[in-house]
Scaffold this active site. Structure first.
Site, PDB file in Angstrom:
ATOM      1  N   GLY A  96      -1.244   2.378   3.630  1.00 42.61           N
ATOM      2  CA  GLY A  96      -0.684   2.351   2.289  1.00 42.61           C
ATOM      3  C   GLY A  96       0.749   2.853   2.263  1.00 42.61           C
ATOM      4  O   GLY A  96       1.539   2.597   3.171  1.00 42.61           O
ATOM      5  N   TYR A 126       5.283  -1.262  -6.785  1.00 36.76           N
ATOM      6  CA  TYR A 126       4.863  -1.319  -5.385  1.00 36.76           C
ATOM      7  C   TYR A 126       3.784  -0.280  -5.100  1.00 36.76           C
ATOM      8  O   TYR A 126       2.741  -0.591  -4.504  1.00 36.76           O
ATOM      9  CB  TYR A 126       6.074  -1.088  -4.476  1.00 36.76           C
ATOM     10  N   LYS A 130      -0.319  -0.920  -4.058  1.00 32.88           N
ATOM     11  CA  LYS A 130      -0.904  -0.441  -2.803  1.00 32.88           C
ATOM     12  C   LYS A 130      -2.039   0.549  -3.060  1.00 32.88           C
ATOM     13  O   LYS A 130      -3.042   0.566  -2.334  1.00 32.88           O
ATOM     14  CB  LYS A 130       0.184   0.204  -1.944  1.00 32.88           C
ATOM     15  N   PRO A 153       1.239   6.829   5.253  1.00 35.68           N
ATOM     16  CA  PRO A 153       2.370   7.316   6.043  1.00 35.68           C
ATOM     17  C   PRO A 153       3.535   7.706   5.141  1.00 35.68           C
ATOM     18  O   PRO A 153       3.771   7.086   4.104  1.00 35.68           O
ATOM     19  CB  PRO A 153       2.738   6.119   6.918  1.00 35.68           C
ATOM     20  N   HIS A 169      15.528   1.305   3.871  1.00 37.09           N
ATOM     21  CA  HIS A 169      15.211   2.648   3.408  1.00 37.09           C
ATOM     22  C   HIS A 169      16.339   3.601   3.782  1.00 37.09           C
ATOM     23  O   HIS A 169      17.317   3.220   4.427  1.00 37.09           O
ATOM     24  CB  HIS A 169      13.886   3.107   3.999  1.00 37.09           C
ATOM     25  N   LYS A 177      25.671   2.330   6.675  1.00 34.33           N
ATOM     26  CA  LYS A 177      26.877   2.634   5.909  1.00 34.33           C
ATOM     27  C   LYS A 177      27.873   3.449   6.730  1.00 34.33           C
ATOM     28  O   LYS A 177      29.085   3.228   6.666  1.00 34.33           O
ATOM     29  CB  LYS A 177      26.506   3.379   4.627  1.00 34.33           C
ATOM     30  N   ARG A 199      12.794  14.465   1.213  1.00 34.81           N
ATOM     31  CA  ARG A 199      11.837  13.467   1.677  1.00 34.81           C
ATOM     32  C   ARG A 199      11.190  13.966   2.969  1.00 34.81           C
ATOM     33  O   ARG A 199      11.773  14.748   3.715  1.00 34.81           O
ATOM     34  CB  ARG A 199      12.525  12.125   1.962  1.00 34.81           C
TER      35      ARG A 199
END
Length: 234
Positions: A96, A126, A130, A153, A169, A177, A199
């Site tokens: 997922g 999204y 899932k 994950p 991501h 960049k 994160r």
């Protein structure tokens, strides 16, 4: 898909002297899982199915195509689970997304908090698509005794990542960049937000190892996080 059956119906591999298990990794060009017939073909004579397919991207793609992300992921998942059940697949391992978690989930994320609120709005179509598949797997386990597990994950990164600035991501997006800025001799670059959000990241090889371990050792209905257990700021 892992461990394909031989022509007599027995699993290849496992017994002494038997042929090794056959592992296949079909791509979307071969199986468009939004189509029911493709899902049926994908699971034919498979003992174990590990579902990694997704229509997925970063913030830009989620803002641009929320309807596509919802529909594609929901249809791929719901149909493939049902096709696997009908085909007699022994086990389904569903990968997922951490985006299924509510927007204000306490850190570090715990599986018990999965239903305490609504996901972050940008990622919600999204994430909800899932997460609905977790409910489907649990329902199929309850009614049919179907062995399906659900893994969550965290943000992944590693070799062969997606560096397309329209859909990548955060880690590959920043690498891309920075590379472009260096090539152009620039000393500044634009990024999403102010860098303060945190994160949790996991290297792709570690994620793969976790998926294999879960396939071998886990068969419960509760979802399981795959991650490091700590976050860092962007």
């Amino acid at each position: 898909e892992v461990c394909k059956r031989d022509r007599k119906g027995g699993a290849q591999g496992g017994a002494a002297g038997a042929a090794p298990a056959k592992i296949t990794g079909p791509r979307s060009q071969e199986f468009d899982l939004r189509q029911w017939e493709a899902c049926q073909r994908a699971v034919t004579q498979q003992d174990i199915v590990i579902h990694l397919a997704a229509h997925v991207g970063g913030i830009g793609l989620n803002r641009e195509k929320p309807a596509e992300l919802f529909y594609d992921n929901l249809m791929m998942g719901a149909q493939l689970i049902h096709a696997a059940y009908e085909a007699g697949v022994q086990k389904v391992v569903w990968v997922g997304t951490i985006r299924a978690y509510p927007k204000f989930t306490p850190v570090p994320f715990k599986e018990d908090d999965l239903w305490i609120g609504y996901p972050e709005e940008t990622n919600a179509p999204y994430g909800i698509a899932k997460k609905a598949l977790l409910v489907q797997l649990q329902a199929y386990r309850d009614q049919y005794g179907f062995d399906g597990i659900y893994l969550l994950p965290v943000n992944l990164y590693g070799p062969e990542d997606n560096f397309d600035p329209r859909s990548s991501h955060v880690i590959p997006a920043l690498i891309h960049k920075i590379h472009e800025a260096q090539q152009a001799g620039q000393t500044q670059l634009s990024v999403w937000g102010d860098g303060s959000p945190t994160r949790e990241f996991l290297y792709s090889t570690d994620a793969a190892r976790g998926i294999v371990m879960a396939t071998q050792q886990y068969s419960d209905p509760a979802p399981v996080n795959l991650g490091t257990g700590y976050e860092i700021s962007i």
